[in-house]
Design an enzyme around this catalytic site. Structure first.
Site, short mmCIF file in Angstrom:
data_model
loop_
_atom_site.label_atom_id
_atom_site.label_comp_id
_atom_site.label_asym_id
_atom_site.label_seq_id
_atom_site.Cartn_x
_atom_site.Cartn_y
_atom_site.Cartn_z
N ASP A 269 0.83 -1.20 0.00
CA ASP A 269 0.00 0.00 0.00
C ASP A 269 0.87 1.26 0.00
O ASP A 269 1.87 1.32 0.72
CB ASP A 269 -0.87 -0.04 1.28
CG ASP A 269 -2.09 0.81 1.14
OD1 ASP A 269 -1.95 2.05 1.08
OD2 ASP A 269 -3.20 0.25 1.08
N TYR B 227 -14.19 12.74 -4.55
CA TYR B 227 -13.21 12.19 -5.48
C TYR B 227 -12.51 13.32 -6.25
O TYR B 227 -11.28 13.41 -6.29
CB TYR B 227 -13.88 11.22 -6.47
CG TYR B 227 -12.98 10.86 -7.64
CD1 TYR B 227 -11.88 10.03 -7.47
CD2 TYR B 227 -13.22 11.40 -8.92
CE1 TYR B 227 -11.04 9.73 -8.55
CE2 TYR B 227 -12.39 11.10 -9.99
CZ TYR B 227 -11.30 10.26 -9.79
OH TYR B 227 -10.47 9.97 -10.86
N SER C 51 -7.55 14.17 -13.44
CA SER C 51 -8.77 13.86 -14.17
C SER C 51 -9.37 15.15 -14.72
O SER C 51 -9.23 16.22 -14.12
CB SER C 51 -9.76 13.21 -13.20
OG SER C 51 -11.06 13.19 -13.75
N LYS D 285 -8.48 14.88 -6.18
CA LYS D 285 -7.57 15.10 -7.31
C LYS D 285 -7.06 16.54 -7.32
O LYS D 285 -5.88 16.81 -7.54
CB LYS D 285 -8.29 14.79 -8.64
CG LYS D 285 -8.62 13.33 -8.85
CD LYS D 285 -7.35 12.51 -9.05
CE LYS D 285 -7.62 11.03 -9.11
NZ LYS D 285 -6.43 10.19 -9.05
P1 NAD Z 1 -8.08 1.15 -11.21
O1 NAD Z 1 -8.91 1.07 -9.98
O2 NAD Z 1 -8.24 0.10 -12.24
O3 NAD Z 1 -6.53 1.22 -10.80
C1 NAD Z 1 -6.08 1.77 -9.57
C2 NAD Z 1 -5.15 0.75 -8.95
O4 NAD Z 1 -4.63 1.26 -7.72
C3 NAD Z 1 -5.84 -0.57 -8.62
O5 NAD Z 1 -5.06 -1.64 -9.13
C4 NAD Z 1 -5.89 -0.59 -7.09
O6 NAD Z 1 -5.82 -1.92 -6.59
C5 NAD Z 1 -4.68 0.25 -6.75
N1 NAD Z 1 -4.75 0.93 -5.44
C6 NAD Z 1 -5.78 1.67 -4.95
N2 NAD Z 1 -5.45 2.17 -3.75
C7 NAD Z 1 -4.17 1.78 -3.48
C8 NAD Z 1 -3.28 1.99 -2.40
N3 NAD Z 1 -3.64 2.71 -1.36
N4 NAD Z 1 -2.04 1.43 -2.47
C9 NAD Z 1 -1.69 0.68 -3.53
N5 NAD Z 1 -2.50 0.44 -4.58
C10 NAD Z 1 -3.72 0.99 -4.56
O7 NAD Z 1 -8.30 2.59 -11.83
P2 NAD Z 1 -7.83 3.20 -13.24
O8 NAD Z 1 -9.05 3.40 -14.05
O9 NAD Z 1 -6.71 2.41 -13.78
O10 NAD Z 1 -7.35 4.62 -12.74
C11 NAD Z 1 -6.00 4.89 -12.41
C12 NAD Z 1 -5.90 6.32 -11.90
O11 NAD Z 1 -6.39 7.21 -12.88
C13 NAD Z 1 -6.70 6.58 -10.62
O12 NAD Z 1 -5.94 7.44 -9.80
C14 NAD Z 1 -7.93 7.30 -11.13
O13 NAD Z 1 -8.49 8.16 -10.17
C15 NAD Z 1 -7.38 8.07 -12.32
N6 NAD Z 1 -8.39 8.37 -13.34
C16 NAD Z 1 -9.12 7.35 -13.89
C17 NAD Z 1 -10.10 7.64 -14.83
C18 NAD Z 1 -10.94 6.54 -15.43
O14 NAD Z 1 -11.99 6.82 -16.01
N7 NAD Z 1 -10.56 5.26 -15.36
C19 NAD Z 1 -10.31 8.97 -15.24
C20 NAD Z 1 -9.54 9.97 -14.68
C21 NAD Z 1 -8.58 9.66 -13.73
C1 UD1 Z 2 -17.39 10.10 -14.49
C2 UD1 Z 2 -17.19 10.85 -13.20
C3 UD1 Z 2 -15.90 11.66 -13.30
C4 UD1 Z 2 -14.73 10.73 -13.62
C5 UD1 Z 2 -15.05 9.99 -14.93
C6 UD1 Z 2 -13.99 9.01 -15.30
C7 UD1 Z 2 -19.44 11.26 -12.31
C8 UD1 Z 2 -20.48 12.30 -12.00
N1 UD1 Z 2 -18.33 11.72 -12.94
O1 UD1 Z 2 -17.46 11.06 -15.51
O2 UD1 Z 2 -15.64 12.33 -12.09
O3 UD1 Z 2 -13.54 11.48 -13.77
O4 UD1 Z 2 -16.29 9.28 -14.76
O5 UD1 Z 2 -13.94 7.97 -14.39
O6 UD1 Z 2 -19.59 10.09 -11.97
N2 UD1 Z 2 -24.01 7.56 -18.73
C9 UD1 Z 2 -25.26 7.03 -18.95
N3 UD1 Z 2 -25.57 5.83 -18.38
C10 UD1 Z 2 -24.67 5.12 -17.62
C11 UD1 Z 2 -23.38 5.67 -17.42
C12 UD1 Z 2 -23.09 6.90 -17.97
O7 UD1 Z 2 -26.10 7.64 -19.63
O8 UD1 Z 2 -25.00 4.03 -17.13
C13 UD1 Z 2 -23.66 8.85 -19.37
C14 UD1 Z 2 -23.31 9.96 -18.40
O9 UD1 Z 2 -24.45 10.69 -18.03
C15 UD1 Z 2 -22.30 10.78 -19.23
C16 UD1 Z 2 -21.62 9.73 -20.12
O10 UD1 Z 2 -22.51 8.61 -20.15
O11 UD1 Z 2 -22.99 11.68 -20.07
C17 UD1 Z 2 -20.27 9.28 -19.58
O12 UD1 Z 2 -20.43 8.85 -18.23
P1 UD1 Z 2 -19.22 8.23 -17.38
O13 UD1 Z 2 -18.59 7.14 -18.15
O14 UD1 Z 2 -19.75 7.89 -16.02
O15 UD1 Z 2 -18.14 9.39 -17.29
P2 UD1 Z 2 -18.30 10.91 -16.80
O16 UD1 Z 2 -19.68 11.24 -16.44
O17 UD1 Z 2 -17.63 11.76 -17.80
#
Ligand code: NAD
Ligand code: UD1
Length: 337
Positions: free
Chosen positions: A58, A148, A124, A152
């Site tokens: 962690d 969340y 993000s 960030k």
């Molecule tokens: P994910 O959950 O698949 O990956 C995150 C990883 O971090 C996981 O493997 C989890 O087990 C590990 N983890 C969590 N807490 C931990 C800790 N305290 N110590 C060690 N490991 C830990 O998520 P992702 O989609 O790959 O996202 C990666 C990063 O990008 C995250 O910080 C997320 O907030 C950011 N992000 C993701 C998205 C998205 O839509 N996927 C969008 C914007 C930003």
């Molecule tokens: C969401 C998060 C954002 C995060 C991003 C990536 C919220 C309010 N925002 O954004 O903080 O950074 O994911 O992880 O949760 N939608 C549907 N039906 C569904 C799911 C989504 O209609 O079941 C629509 C949403 O209203 C949106 C679009 O699809 O218009 C994308 O949604 P989503 O994938 O959840 O991403 P964000 O809303 O951009």
């Protein structure tokens, strides 16, 4: 020299580790598997025929971090580890602040202790809040509407303060738009726990028959067809953005934020149609109320990353959908077989 990748077993992390290995980098992954398993990196090893050291642990464990920095010649850190579900963050905010903010402070403290100053952070597009205009530029006002997003933004502020306090720091804040898709092999991809919060995994689970219909959150936004518009970016393009950002850090001063998106927006209904085409399956949907906290439209001005990092997304919507479907259909239960 070794890159420490925290959260490297997760969705974006595993794709980035694969690209790092292919670029002949030494990689050390630290992951507590709270939202992943070692299977993703087992597959990455198979795909690349390369080794990666994986430590289960962690980022909040300072003694463990000190051991890792002592035992490995780490010279940079890509920091993915954290919690990422917006809804959950409103229910258990302390867990979000502890993991995402305090965990990052812990990591930065140990980096400083070991004179490691190159840091790439997973931010993000959520830090742009509800933008007044699109496309979104890096200098737009920042805000957050949930724990969340606030976590960030707090880490971004901490990084800016840190870089201002000590010119040794070189920090890239990567503001991801909406990552989707999977590696083209269909071996690694997104494996959400329970009901997916995000659009693409939900659509994919409807197409495969795991869920009955997609709930479209609102069709009365001021957009092309009334449904929400987002900038979807292929996860492999996003992974490559990390390699570009890391390579650029040597030349970069201080803390710089980059938007990583394609610059194009697609509506929910456009995404449904594109997925139906790629999968050749119907994706039934029903229109429901807006999701609280959602914004109408969000897409990047991707020119800064192009100019400074020489990075641009190259995979189009069709590739995103085909790769999502290949992953979903080859792995209907994700990594759980
Ligand atoms: P994910 O959950 O698949 O990956 C995150 C990883 O971090 C996981 O493997 C989890 O087990 C590990 N983890 C969590 N807490 C931990 C800790 N305290 N110590 C060690 N490991 C830990 O998520 P992702 O989609 O790959 O996202 C990666 C990063 O990008 C995250 O910080 C997320 O907030 C950011 N992000 C993701 C998205 C998205 O839509 N996927 C969008 C914007 C930003
Ligand atoms: C969401 C998060 C954002 C995060 C991003 C990536 C919220 C309010 N925002 O954004 O903080 O950074 O994911 O992880 O949760 N939608 C549907 N039906 C569904 C799911 C989504 O209609 O079941 C629509 C949403 O209203 C949106 C679009 O699809 O218009 C994308 O949604 P989503 O994938 O959840 O991403 P964000 O809303 O951009």
């Amino acid at each position: 020299m070794t890159v420490l990748v925290t959260g490297g077993a997760g969705y974006i992390g595993s794709h980035t580790v694969l690209e790092l290995l292919q670029a002949e980098q030494n990689v050390l992954v630290l992951d507590n598997f709270s939202n992943s398993s070692s299977e993703s990196l087992k597959r990455v090893k198979e795909l690349t025929n390369k080794t990666v050291t994986l430590i289960e642990g962690d980022i909040r464990d300072k003694a463990l971090l000190e051991t890792l920095f002592t035992q490995h010649s780490i010279d940079s850190v890509i920091h993915f580890a954290g919690l990422k579900a917006v809804g959950e963050s409103t229910e258990i905010p302390l867990d979000y602040y502890e993991n995402n903010v305090w965990g990052t402070i812990n990591l930065l403290q140990v980096m400083k202790q070991f004179n490691v100053f190159k840091f790439v952070f997973s931010s993000s597009a959520t830090v742009y809040g509800d933008p007044q205009t699109v496309p979104i530029k890096e200098n737009f006002p920042l805000s957050a509407t949930n724990p969340y997003g606030r976590s960030k933004l707090m880490v971004e502020d901490i990084c800016r303060d840190l870089a201002a306090s000590d010119s040794n720091w070189k920090i890239a804040l990567l503001r991801y738009f909406n990552p989707v898709g999977a590696h083209e092999s269909g071996r690694i991809g997104e494996d959400p726990n329970g009901i997916p919060n995000n659009l693409l995994p939900f659509i994919a689970q409807v197409a495969i028959g795991k869920r009955e219909a997609l709930a479209v959150f609102g069709d009365d936004y001021d957009t092309v067809d009334g449904t929400g518009v987002r900038d979807y970016i292929h996860v492999v393009d996003l992974a490559n953005g990390h390699l570009k950002a890391l390579a650029h850090l040597a030349k970069q001063n201080g803390c710089v934020a980059y938007s990583l998106g394609t610059g194009k927006g697609y509506s929910v209904l456009e995404m449904v149609k594109a997925f139906e085409k790629a999968s050749d399956r119907p994706v039934p949907y029903k229109i429901v109320a807006r999701r609280p906290g959602d914004i109408a439209c969000c897409y990047a001005d991707a020119s800064f990353a192009k100019e400074v990092l020489s990075w641009t997304a190259t995979r189009n919507l069709e590739q995103m959908m085909k790769d999502s479907w290949r992953w979903q259909s080859n792995n209907p239960e994700g990594y759980k077989k």
